[in-house]
Design a protein around this motif. Sequence first.
Motif, PDB file in Angstrom:
ATOM      1  N   GLU A  51      -3.732   2.335   6.926  1.00  0.00           N
ATOM      2  CA  GLU A  51      -5.067   1.884   7.352  1.00  0.00           C
ATOM      3  C   GLU A  51      -5.702   1.013   6.287  1.00  0.00           C
ATOM      4  O   GLU A  51      -6.434   0.060   6.586  1.00  0.00           O
ATOM      5  CB  GLU A  51      -5.932   3.104   7.713  1.00  0.00           C
ATOM      6  N   GLU A  52      -5.419   1.319   5.030  1.00  0.00           N
ATOM      7  CA  GLU A  52      -5.918   0.495   3.921  1.00  0.00           C
ATOM      8  C   GLU A  52      -5.384  -0.940   4.042  1.00  0.00           C
ATOM      9  O   GLU A  52      -6.083  -1.907   3.755  1.00  0.00           O
ATOM     10  CB  GLU A  52      -5.465   1.121   2.587  1.00  0.00           C
ATOM     11  N   ILE A  85       1.938   5.266  -2.858  1.00  0.00           N
ATOM     12  CA  ILE A  85       1.913   6.716  -2.645  1.00  0.00           C
ATOM     13  C   ILE A  85       2.834   7.392  -3.659  1.00  0.00           C
ATOM     14  O   ILE A  85       3.966   6.940  -3.875  1.00  0.00           O
ATOM     15  CB  ILE A  85       2.369   7.070  -1.205  1.00  0.00           C
ATOM     16  N   GLU A  90      -2.265   0.522  11.970  1.00  0.00           N
ATOM     17  CA  GLU A  90      -2.393   1.870  12.505  1.00  0.00           C
ATOM     18  C   GLU A  90      -1.027   2.549  12.563  1.00  0.00           C
ATOM     19  O   GLU A  90      -0.020   1.892  12.789  1.00  0.00           O
ATOM     20  CB  GLU A  90      -2.940   1.827  13.937  1.00  0.00           C
ATOM     21  N   ASP A 150       3.292  12.940   2.426  1.00  0.00           N
ATOM     22  CA  ASP A 150       2.177  13.521   3.169  1.00  0.00           C
ATOM     23  C   ASP A 150       1.788  12.533   4.279  1.00  0.00           C
ATOM     24  O   ASP A 150       1.406  11.398   3.985  1.00  0.00           O
ATOM     25  CB  ASP A 150       1.018  13.734   2.192  1.00  0.00           C
ATOM     26  N   ALA A 183      -0.786  12.274   6.007  1.00  0.00           N
ATOM     27  CA  ALA A 183      -2.165  11.797   5.857  1.00  0.00           C
ATOM     28  C   ALA A 183      -2.249  10.692   4.815  1.00  0.00           C
ATOM     29  O   ALA A 183      -2.987   9.711   4.977  1.00  0.00           O
ATOM     30  CB  ALA A 183      -3.086  12.959   5.472  1.00  0.00           C
ATOM     31  N   ALA A 184      -1.472  10.831   3.749  1.00  0.00           N
ATOM     32  CA  ALA A 184      -1.446   9.794   2.709  1.00  0.00           C
ATOM     33  C   ALA A 184      -0.823   8.518   3.258  1.00  0.00           C
ATOM     34  O   ALA A 184      -1.279   7.412   2.949  1.00  0.00           O
ATOM     35  CB  ALA A 184      -0.659  10.290   1.489  1.00  0.00           C
ATOM     36  N   GLU A 219       0.821  -1.216   0.000  1.00  0.00           N
ATOM     37  CA  GLU A 219       0.000   0.000   0.000  1.00  0.00           C
ATOM     38  C   GLU A 219       0.853   1.264   0.000  1.00  0.00           C
ATOM     39  O   GLU A 219       0.551   2.219  -0.712  1.00  0.00           O
ATOM     40  CB  GLU A 219      -0.942   0.007   1.208  1.00  0.00           C
ATOM     41  N   THR A 239      -0.861   7.588   6.437  1.00  0.00           N
ATOM     42  CA  THR A 239      -1.848   6.998   7.354  1.00  0.00           C
ATOM     43  C   THR A 239      -2.935   6.272   6.578  1.00  0.00           C
ATOM     44  O   THR A 239      -3.323   5.152   6.937  1.00  0.00           O
ATOM     45  CB  THR A 239      -2.460   8.104   8.242  1.00  0.00           C
ATOM     46  N   ASP A 240      -3.423   6.895   5.508  1.00  0.00           N
ATOM     47  CA  ASP A 240      -4.457   6.253   4.684  1.00  0.00           C
ATOM     48  C   ASP A 240      -3.962   4.917   4.138  1.00  0.00           C
ATOM     49  O   ASP A 240      -4.690   3.921   4.135  1.00  0.00           O
ATOM     50  CB  ASP A 240      -4.840   7.156   3.506  1.00  0.00           C
ATOM     51  N   ALA A 241      -2.729   4.892   3.658  1.00  0.00           N
ATOM     52  CA  ALA A 241      -2.171   3.669   3.063  1.00  0.00           C
ATOM     53  C   ALA A 241      -2.047   2.570   4.110  1.00  0.00           C
ATOM     54  O   ALA A 241      -2.385   1.407   3.855  1.00  0.00           O
ATOM     55  CB  ALA A 241      -0.811   3.973   2.439  1.00  0.00           C
TER      56      ALA A 241
END
Length: 68
Positions: free
Chosen positions: A60-61, A27, A65, A51, A53-54, A23, A56-58
Motif C-alpha cells: 500500500e505504501e 521488510i 493493493e 508477516d 500485514a507488513a 518497498e 500489505t503495508d509495504a
Amino acid sequence: MITTTFTVTGMTCSHCVAAVTEEVTKIDGVTSLDVDLASGAVTVESVEPVDPAAFTDAVEEAGYEVAS
Ligand SMILES: [Cu+2]
C-alpha cells in the motif's frame, strides 16, 4: 529460506514492479522477490515468515493493493 507468494493488484508496468520491489525489500527478513507483472504474483524469499500485514503495508505504501 522461506518462499511466500502473494497477489498484488494495480501494477501495470515495470515502474510499478520497481516501486513494489523497493518497498517490500524493506521488510525485515526479506532477501529477494520476484514479481510477475502479468499475473500480479509476487514471490517473496525471506529468512523468516513474512508477516502478511507488513507485506500489505509495504504494497500500500507503494500505491497498490494485495488481493485477498
Ligand atoms: Cu507502472
